[in-house]
Design an enzyme around this catalytic site. Structure first.
Site, PDB file in Angstrom:
ATOM      1  N   SER A   7      13.937   2.176  -6.240  1.00 40.54           N
ATOM      2  CA  SER A   7      13.094   3.158  -6.924  1.00 40.54           C
ATOM      3  C   SER A   7      13.881   4.285  -7.588  1.00 40.54           C
ATOM      4  CB  SER A   7      12.071   3.742  -5.949  1.00 40.54           C
ATOM      5  OG  SER A   7      12.702   4.245  -4.796  1.00 40.54           O
ATOM      6  N   HIS A  37       8.256  -1.571  -7.897  1.00 39.40           N
ATOM      7  CA  HIS A  37       8.704  -1.346  -9.279  1.00 39.40           C
ATOM      8  C   HIS A  37       8.983  -2.636 -10.051  1.00 39.40           C
ATOM      9  CE1 HIS A  37       9.008   2.984  -8.654  1.00 39.40           C
ATOM     10  NE2 HIS A  37       9.479   2.674  -7.457  1.00 39.40           N
ATOM     11  N   LYS A  76       2.028   1.968  -9.917  1.00 40.60           N
ATOM     12  CA  LYS A  76       3.094   2.029 -10.904  1.00 40.60           C
ATOM     13  C   LYS A  76       2.676   1.222 -12.144  1.00 40.60           C
ATOM     14  CE  LYS A  76       5.747   3.843  -7.357  1.00 40.60           C
ATOM     15  NZ  LYS A  76       6.171   3.644  -5.976  1.00 40.60           N
TER      16      LYS A  76
HETATM   17  C1  LIG Z   1       6.162   4.226  -4.733  1.00 41.96           C
HETATM   18  C2  LIG Z   1       6.763   3.328  -3.724  1.00 41.96           C
HETATM   19  C3  LIG Z   1       6.099   3.028  -2.536  1.00 41.96           C
HETATM   20  C4  LIG Z   1       4.836   3.722  -2.141  1.00 41.96           C
HETATM   21  O1  LIG Z   1       3.757   3.246  -2.853  1.00 41.96           O
HETATM   22  P1  LIG Z   1       2.477   4.188  -3.035  1.00 41.96           P
HETATM   23  O2  LIG Z   1       1.406   3.255  -3.391  1.00 41.96           O
HETATM   24  O3  LIG Z   1       2.835   5.154  -4.090  1.00 41.96           O
HETATM   25  O4  LIG Z   1       2.271   4.860  -1.707  1.00 41.96           O
HETATM   26  C5  LIG Z   1       6.658   2.103  -1.695  1.00 41.96           C
HETATM   27  N1  LIG Z   1       7.834   1.516  -1.990  1.00 41.96           N
HETATM   28  C6  LIG Z   1       8.515   1.804  -3.109  1.00 41.96           C
HETATM   29  C7  LIG Z   1       9.802   1.118  -3.373  1.00 41.96           C
HETATM   30  C8  LIG Z   1       8.005   2.727  -4.001  1.00 41.96           C
HETATM   31  O5  LIG Z   1       8.696   3.048  -5.099  1.00 41.96           O
END
Ligand SMILES: *Cc1c(COP(=O)(O)O)cnc(C)c1O
Length: 390
Positions: free
Chosen positions: A178, A206, A238
């Site tokens: 991330s 992602h 995302k």
């Molecule tokens: C954003 C993210 C999460 C968390 O997801 P949310 O739905 O925003 O709580 C988990 N793992 C990774 C790698 C992320 O980038």
């Protein structure tokens, strides 16, 4: 003598100020695609995770407007599970070529759920040093041994698994990291898991929507099937432009999570309207529209990387929408972010503890909605910086 919380809070605040780690929340008063109004000024956004620009897509908004209930009403197991949720789970499983999918309120909760439900004392979670915070927290909650291997080092992962031959084992990695944007060595991780009888769990927050055929994610892009990578996380906040998450995998494991995962049981279901929004997003990412958006995004990535290379900017080696510009010192990253803002660009400075100390950066993210002019404008704003800054 009892320590006063107010004293502790004041000391922590002073420490944050002294180390440039105080974080300022920005309030957006209006947003149209990559244009955001903040403090009365319109900025071009280069730090959102809305990689395909779907969050304001007419079909997602229409799904929201078609809703007849604004709330979640109860947890899934009581009476919060509607036909919209059931259809979304079935469509996610079909999309991932997996037996089943299980919804969670967020990716953060899903990661806590998976690790806590599947692992306990005597078990081991082997994970990449740069994995998302929710995976570190999940291992802590599980009470298992948590072993972290050097970033992207599949041989290191195999050594950790070999060192813990007893108990159950999960090998866990972000698919796309991330804060760095690079892709995990997925085939080698699958091989390490197989060799050591561990289950591979890939967090594809992602990768889902942007990588692979039909946007199936980093595993599909690496040619891995559900047999190679039996458990995965898809998040909706995302590239899918929605909110929520699903764990996808074998029917027995998914049923175990449904029955035992506390972050799924003791919480209100997301509203059916939100499931409908995610269904609309999922349909789009699998359609020609999704291919067109991914093509735009990848053209933008190529354009940005070429331009940045010509300027000699210290970009990390990422081929994804996440294009971090490594700065180093926290204060320098903040100064660079502020410099860009004066030029009309929004790229937030990412500082420890989100990234390791000494690796503060601008986490520049690209979207399918950026135009060539937007990218060139950002590159122009990154030209002629005082050299001490980066
Ligand atoms: C954003 C993210 C999460 C968390 O997801 P949310 O739905 O925003 O709580 C988990 N793992 C990774 C790698 C992320 O980038």
């Amino acid at each position: 003598m009892r320590e006063r919380l107010s004293t502790r809070v004041a000391a922590a605040s002073a420490q944050r100020d002294a180390t440039h780690r105080h974080r300022v929340i920005r309030t957006i008063t209006q947003r149209a695609g990559v244009h955001c109004t903040v403090d009365g000024r319109t900025l071009l956004n280069f730090c959102s995770n809305d990689y395909l620009g779907l969050s304001q897509h007419p079909q997602l908004i229409a799904a929201l407007h078609a809703a007849s209930s604004a709330g979640g009403t109860a947890s899934h197991l009581v009476c919060g599970h509607t036909a919209q949720h059931a259809a979304l789970e079935a469509e996610l499983a079909a999309w991932q070529h997996a037996p089943r999918a299980l919804l969670f309120g967020s990716g953060y909760m899903a990661n806590l759920a998976v690790l806590q439900s599947l692992l306990g004392a005597g078990d081991v979670c082997v994970q990449d040093k740069l994995n998302h915070a929710s995976l570190l927290d999940g291992a802590r909650l599980a009470g298992c041994q948590n072993r972290r291997y050097p970033h992207a080092d599949a041989a290191g992962a195999a050594r950790q698994l070999a060192a813990h031959p007893d108990g159950a084992a999960l090998l866990v990695s972000d698919g796309v990291f991330s804060m760095d944007g690079d892709i995990a060595p997925l085939p080698a991780l699958a091989e390490a898991a197989r060799a050591h009888e561990a289950t591979l769990y890939i967090d594809d927050a992602h990768g889902a929507g942007v990588l692979g055929d039909g946007g199936r994610g980093s595993l599909a892009a690496a040619g891995l099937t559900i047999a190679d990578a039996p458990l995965r996380l898809i998040t909706f906040g995302k590239a899918l432009g929605s909110v929520g998450a699903a764990v996808v995998g074998a029917a027995d494991v998914i049923e175990h999570l449904r029955q035992t995962a506390r972050p799924g049981i003791y919480t209100t279901a997301l509203p059916a309207a939100q499931a409908a929004v995610t269904r609309a997003a999922l349909a789009l990412v699998q359609a020609d529209a999704g291919d067109a958006l991914r093509a735009n995004l990848h053209a933008n990535i190529t354009r940005f990387r070429l331009g940045a290379a010509q300027l000699g900017l210290p970009l990390l080696p990422s081929q994804t929408a996440i294009q971090p510009l490594l700065v180093g010192a926290d204060a320098d990253a903040l100064a660079l972010s502020q410099h860009l803002e004066t030029r009309g660009y929004w790229a937030a400075a990412i500082r420890p503890p989100t990234v390791p100390a000494g690796s503060a950066r601008l986490r520049i993210t690209l979207s399918a909605l950026h135009t060539a002019q937007h990218i060139d404008g950002l590159l122009e704003a990154l030209t002629n910086l005082p050299r001490t800054r980066i």
